[in-house]
Design a protein around this motif. Sequence first.
Motif, PDB file in Angstrom:
ATOM      1  N   ILE A   1       0.810  -1.216   0.000  1.00 45.81           N
ATOM      2  CA  ILE A   1       0.000   0.000   0.000  1.00 45.81           C
ATOM      3  C   ILE A   1       0.842   1.263   0.000  1.00 45.81           C
TER       4      ILE A   1
ATOM      5  N   PRO B   1      -4.918   4.407   0.573  1.00 45.34           N
ATOM      6  CA  PRO B   1      -5.506   4.397  -0.773  1.00 45.34           C
ATOM      7  C   PRO B   1      -6.961   4.839  -0.772  1.00 45.34           C
ATOM      8  N   LYS B   2      -7.390   5.389  -1.864  1.00 46.81           N
ATOM      9  CA  LYS B   2      -8.791   5.730  -2.059  1.00 46.81           C
ATOM     10  C   LYS B   2      -9.496   4.518  -2.678  1.00 46.81           C
TER      11      LYS B   2
ATOM     12  N   GLN C   1      -8.426   3.446  -6.111  1.00 44.32           N
ATOM     13  CA  GLN C   1      -7.103   2.824  -6.153  1.00 44.32           C
ATOM     14  C   GLN C   1      -7.161   1.352  -5.756  1.00 44.32           C
ATOM     15  N   LEU C   2      -8.128   1.003  -4.914  1.00 45.47           N
ATOM     16  CA  LEU C   2      -8.248  -0.392  -4.479  1.00 45.47           C
ATOM     17  C   LEU C   2      -8.613  -1.314  -5.636  1.00 45.47           C
TER      18      LEU C   2
END
Length: 292
Positions: A171, A176-177, A180-181
């Motif tokens: 990560i 992360p937003k 982004q995941l």
Amino acid sequence: MHIPLKALRFFMLAAQQGSFKAAAESLFVTQAAVSQQIRILEGSIGCQLFDRHGGKTVLTTQGELLLPYIVQGFNQFEQGLASLSQSSNPNELRLTTFHSLTSLILIPNIDQFNAAHPDIHIQFSPNNKLDDLASQNLDIAIRRGKGNYVGLESRKLVDDDIVLVASSTLIGEEPPKVEQLLSIPLLEDTSDEYQKAIVQFLAKCKINREQLNISLRTSDSLPLVQYALAGKGMAFVSRALVSNFLADGTLIELLDYRFETEHALYLVAPSHHFSFAKVQHFERWITKLVAQ
């Protein structure tokens, strides 16, 4: 009325495990042998104990009425035998629990127990099913569930929930937003409870399942945690299993997501096993360990 003790035992295990097949596996006999013993018992007492339809086997009203008495009877047998043999193995604790807890929690910390109790040797019997403790000559089990195990006493160790985690090396420093995941591989647990967590997560984040980048699917938590630790993806996992990795920063929680569950970790055994000194020592140690 002559009722074979063997038939009563087969009935009890089939009822407790909810499956003739599972009972057969724990008894090391064929499923046909279990069915035969159930038929003998039903013929002897003149009523049907199981409903068999749609590939499922469930207790009838008569079966539900009979089960507690049978369990109590076998517990009495076991207690009587234990009163004779309790001191024969006071220094060997035979423990069964699921593979992931054995590998992720017990084995890495067992040196602490050995140092405190050098005279007690723990024999592990990893199994994702709840073994028949009497027939397998086991002292105690640790299980993740609701604590409702027929004929056994359950003592809660710790409540649990499901969290989304990934390796800190995967990560990076910035949280992360959601978008982004979607590029991070998902290590998916196919068990019902974890599927519910995924469904809730998707709804909360307003994303479709098709957007997930699934790289591994299994119903076993151990490889999911191992892959997550290796930086190969993110996973929905039991907090109890990874609490030590969360504490030291090896794994991090993503989006502060958690799925509340009715499941917890329990010590499970016939009631009289909790009077064994070796079990009492282990209970105190494991209670303190999971509380940390």
